[in-house]
Each structure stands twice: as C-alpha cells, then as structure tokens.
Motif scaffolding. Structure first.
Motif, PDB file in Angstrom:
ATOM      1  N   SER A 291       0.865  -1.173   0.000  1.00  0.00           N
ATOM      2  CA  SER A 291       0.000   0.000   0.000  1.00  0.00           C
ATOM      3  C   SER A 291       0.902   1.223   0.000  1.00  0.00           C
ATOM      4  CB  SER A 291      -0.884  -0.004   1.247  1.00  0.00           C
ATOM      5  OG  SER A 291      -1.534   1.247   1.380  1.00  0.00           O
ATOM      6  N   ASP A 292       0.539   2.276  -0.750  1.00  0.00           N
ATOM      7  CA  ASP A 292       1.326   3.523  -0.663  1.00  0.00           C
ATOM      8  C   ASP A 292       0.488   4.651  -0.085  1.00  0.00           C
ATOM      9  OD1 ASP A 292      -0.289   4.349  -2.748  1.00  0.00           O
ATOM     10  OD2 ASP A 292       1.361   4.793  -4.139  1.00  0.00           O
ATOM     11  N   ASP A 293      -0.654   4.271   0.512  1.00  0.00           N
ATOM     12  CA  ASP A 293      -1.515   5.290   1.117  1.00  0.00           C
ATOM     13  C   ASP A 293      -1.898   4.914   2.549  1.00  0.00           C
ATOM     14  OD1 ASP A 293      -3.191   3.183   0.614  1.00  0.00           O
ATOM     15  OD2 ASP A 293      -4.382   4.204  -0.922  1.00  0.00           O
ATOM     16  N   GLY A 294      -0.902   4.353   3.264  1.00  0.00           N
ATOM     17  CA  GLY A 294      -1.115   4.066   4.691  1.00  0.00           C
ATOM     18  C   GLY A 294      -2.055   2.912   4.965  1.00  0.00           C
ATOM     19  N   VAL A 330       3.436  -2.841   4.014  1.00  0.00           N
ATOM     20  CA  VAL A 330       3.429  -4.177   3.432  1.00  0.00           C
ATOM     21  C   VAL A 330       2.727  -5.114   4.412  1.00  0.00           C
ATOM     22  CG1 VAL A 330       5.772  -4.689   4.273  1.00  0.00           C
ATOM     23  CG2 VAL A 330       4.827  -5.997   2.355  1.00  0.00           C
ATOM     24  N   ARG A 331       2.047  -6.101   3.860  1.00  0.00           N
ATOM     25  CA  ARG A 331       1.201  -6.986   4.682  1.00  0.00           C
ATOM     26  C   ARG A 331       1.297  -8.416   4.157  1.00  0.00           C
ATOM     27  NH1 ARG A 331      -5.105  -5.410   4.785  1.00  0.00           N
ATOM     28  NH2 ARG A 331      -5.137  -6.306   2.690  1.00  0.00           N
ATOM     29  N   ILE A 356       1.371  -4.293  10.697  1.00  0.00           N
ATOM     30  CA  ILE A 356       2.081  -3.982   9.452  1.00  0.00           C
ATOM     31  C   ILE A 356       3.148  -2.895   9.638  1.00  0.00           C
ATOM     32  CG2 ILE A 356       0.214  -4.701   7.911  1.00  0.00           C
ATOM     33  CD1 ILE A 356      -0.636  -1.768   7.705  1.00  0.00           C
ATOM     34  N   GLN A 357       4.210  -3.015   8.837  1.00  0.00           N
ATOM     35  CA  GLN A 357       5.294  -2.017   8.804  1.00  0.00           C
ATOM     36  C   GLN A 357       4.800  -0.778   8.056  1.00  0.00           C
ATOM     37  OE1 GLN A 357       8.390  -3.189   6.119  1.00  0.00           O
ATOM     38  NE2 GLN A 357       9.914  -1.742   6.907  1.00  0.00           N
ATOM     39  N   ARG A 358       5.211   0.403   8.524  1.00  0.00           N
ATOM     40  CA  ARG A 358       4.846   1.661   7.859  1.00  0.00           C
ATOM     41  C   ARG A 358       6.122   2.465   7.610  1.00  0.00           C
ATOM     42  NH1 ARG A 358      -0.687   2.697   8.513  1.00  0.00           N
ATOM     43  NH2 ARG A 358      -1.677   1.097   9.815  1.00  0.00           N
TER      44      ARG A 358
END
Ligand SMILES: Nc1nc2c(c(=O)[nH]1)N[C@H]1C(S)=C(S)[C@@H](COP(=O)(O)O)O[C@H]1N2
Ligand SMILES: [Mo]
Length: 377
Positions: A291-294, A330-331, A356-358
C-alpha cells in the motif's frame, strides 16, 4: 540481592513515548537487523538480531558437556566432539523475537523495546535432536523436554538459568536441531557457543542458546520463562495463551535514502522495485501486499523463492512513485489465512505484535532535510 535505586520491573506499562534509560540499556545490548539487510537471503553474521536476557556466558569447549537426563532409561553425557561426529544437517531458518513490535504499543510494557526488525535468517548446522532423545530412551510417562542454558540472572525477582521446554512430540520433530555452526562458522558467543537449540517456525524464546542440559519430564515444566513469561495475556491474572509459533509478518527494504534522524525516505519520482521478505511459522506465506496510502488500498506483490521451507520468502513490487508524501505499508498472509493487522496487537508482555510495517516516504523533494546541518552525529 542488592536493591535497585528505584523499582524497575519488566512488564510495567509505560504510557509516554520516550523510552527509559533501562530500555536504552537493553536496546544497545540487543540489536535488531538493519532493514536494508532484508536484501540478503541469508543474513550475514553480525547483522542477525540478538536477544540475550542476562550475560553471554564464558564457555570452555574442552570441558563443556551436554547432559541428557531426567525420565530416560539411558542418561547421556556428550562432549562437543561427540556431538559434532553425529550426522550433520544444514537448514536455513528465520528467527524472530516474540517481542518484535513491542515499542510500537501504547501503553508499552517495559522490556526490550523492539520496533519491527528483531529478525534474521541463518544457515544453522547441527544434528537432529530426535535420534539423540530416542537413544536416551524416554520413559512411557515422559511428556516434556526442558532445555537449560548456562546463562544465569534474575527476572521477575527469581534467580534462574535461562530454560524453556517443549512437548516431547514437538521436540521429536524432524526439523528440530542442536546446532554448533551459523553460516558455516562456529557459533559466535552471542548466538549460543558452543551449542544451541533450533526449533524452526517458533518464536525466538524457544531457541535456547549455550545449552548445558536436556531434561525429560513426566509433568509440565514450571520454570519462569515457560510458565510465567511468554504468554499472550490482555489482562493481569489471566491464564493467557502460551507463545509458540510465529505469526505472519512482511518487511520491506525502505526505498531511496533516509533522513539521518527521522529515517523518512527520499525517493525520485518514477518506478521503483520495492523488495522485502515475508514469513510465518504457522503456514507457508501465500500473499504479500503493498500500500502507498497508509493501508487504505492494497495491491498484490510478486512472491519469490525462500532459502528453505522454514525461512522467509522474497517478494517484490514495482511501485510508481508520484511526487508528494506517501506511507508505504506491506502486509503478509499465510496459507492458514492468518493476516497481519493494521494496528498494534496489544498484550501485557508486548508479545506477538505483528502489525504492518509503515515507512514514511517523500517523493521528488529533499525539503524535509532542512534539519540536516543540526544533525551531525
Ligand atoms: N540461553 C538463552 N537462550 C536464549 C535467550 C537467552 O537469553 N538465553 N534468549 C532467547 C530469545 S528471547 C531469543 S529472541 C533468541 C535470540 O536468538 P539470537 O540472539 O541468536 O538471535 O534466543 C533465545 N534463546
Ligand atoms: Mo525473544
């Protein structure tokens, strides 16, 4: 026992973001794996994470012996040379501390303050435990096997040697090893020289280092690290669930270059190959998503190979970086349907938080680096 200047009790809940001097003390002893090391299939020696509860013990390999006893017909005492003369197996295994993610919790339990990266994958060489146990011939009523380390200290007000048990049937599994080498070299002092246990798929606390003895029991082991610590509990006094196998997690190599203090990433606009690894001790990894939007929207990444069925699996994703600020996430999902949660999975001990990592990313500008001049180390 000498009194501490002020009470510092592991597990105390801290409700402010600043870490305490005691957490810093633990954090500098026990380092995590720098995220850029996710680029390696096998974590180079020295980059693998470390967790040592007490002190690294001094061991003289010429006098060291492993004893196997308790409820067995035939107790054994083995020298390091005798163990190394047994049939050898090398297996790539991903280890992760059960406390990984603890420092992201709010409130957070006072202990080793891991962020996301208490992980590593090594090639462990050793001999299978099962045949050794079979030679010692456990009694019919045997149910558990205790693994005792040489290292000693005090935790929870209790003086102890580090020790953990496994059910006999888990200890007898084919992939369980007693290892004397890491990445083709003798075990380093910090990773358990001269011999440690490796139980693929299980969280780190199971992987007893600096082994001294293996004891077969006809009842459940009540030691501190088994009966008290390492339980998933949400309330004081709850029996809780023992911590066992790793929940799924994926991590990415943060793209671009970091800001020294904040670790915010600066990335050029355009296509970037995002890469990382994903693992689960419960089932094979079946999906990694980006994901690139949180975490509002997700796209599937491409899964790659794994160094073994007990090690992390590579993933990659071609990301089109558009100017502005992004939060990359990423998940991972495993074949048993376990998926990483978006928010911290809170527990009293801060175990099994596989949120998940942010990663904060600024595309197309380095304006956010205005602090740079003030930051020299
Ligand atoms: N004897 C002993 N074994 C131990 C520990 C310890 O403190 N003493 N720590 C455990 C924990 S909590 C973890 S996460 C792993 C870490 O292994 P590593 O330092 O080789 O990565 O070792 C486990 N084995
Ligand atoms: Mo751990």
């Amino acid at each position: 026992m000498a009194k501490l200047a002020r009470p510092v009790v592991a597990g105390t809940l801290i409700d402010e973001p600043n870490i305490t001097p005691e957490e810093l003390q633990l954090a500098v002893r026990n380092h995590s794996m720098p995220l850029e090391a996710l680029r390696y299939d096998i974590t180079p020696l020295g980059l693998h994470y470390l967790l040592i509860h007490f002190d690294i013990p001094a061991v003289d390999p010429t006098t060291w012996e492993l004893s196997i006893g308790g409820h067995v017909e035939r107790p054994l005492k083995l020298s390091l040379d005798q163990i190394k003369a047994r049939p050898a197996t090398t297996l790539a295994v991903t280890l992760e501390c059960a406390g990984n993610g603890r420092a992201r919790m709010s409130p957070r339990p006072l202990s080793q303050p891991w962020l996301n990266e208490a992980v590593g994958t090594a090639e462990w060489t050793g001999t299978r435990l099962g045949p050794l146990l079979a030679e010692a011939h456990p009694h019919d009523r045997a149910v558990e096997v205790v693994f005792t380390g040489i290292d000693r200290g005090v935790q929870g007000g209790i003086e102890q040697q580090y020790e953990r048990s496994l059910a006999l049937r888990d200890a007898m599994r084919d992939e369980v090893l007693l290892v004397w080498a890491i990445n083709g070299q003798p075990l380093t002092p910090q990773h358990g020289f001269p011999l440690r246990l490796i139980v693929p798929g299980w969280y780190g606390m199971t992987q007893v280092k600096w082994l001294r003895s293996i004891t077969v029991l006809d009842h459940a082991f009540e030691g501190f690290q088994q009966a008290n610590a390492y339980h998933y509990r949400r309330e004081q006094g709850e029996a809780g669930e023992p911590v066992t196998r790793m929940r799924p997690r994926a991590l990415m190599v943060p793209p671009g270059v970091p800001d020294f203090m904040t670790r915010t990433r600066f990335v050029e606009p355009g296509r970037h190959e995002l890469v990382g690894r994903a693992w689960s001790g419960r089932a094979a990894i079946s999906k990694a998503e980006l994901s690139d939007d949180g975490g509002a929207t997700w796209s599937e990444a491409t899964l790659g190979g794994a160094p073994s069925e007990y090690a992390w699996r590579a993933w990659s994703y071609s990301w089109n970086a558009t100017p502005g600020e992004h939060e990359l996430c990423v998940r991972a999902t495993d074949a048993a349907g376990n998926v990483q949660p978006s928010n911290a999975n809170w527990s009293l001990e801060g175990v099994e938080n596989n949120a998940i990592q942010r990663v904060q990313v600024v595309v197309g500008s380095t304006d956010h680096a205005e602090q740079a001049a003030a930051d020299s180390p």
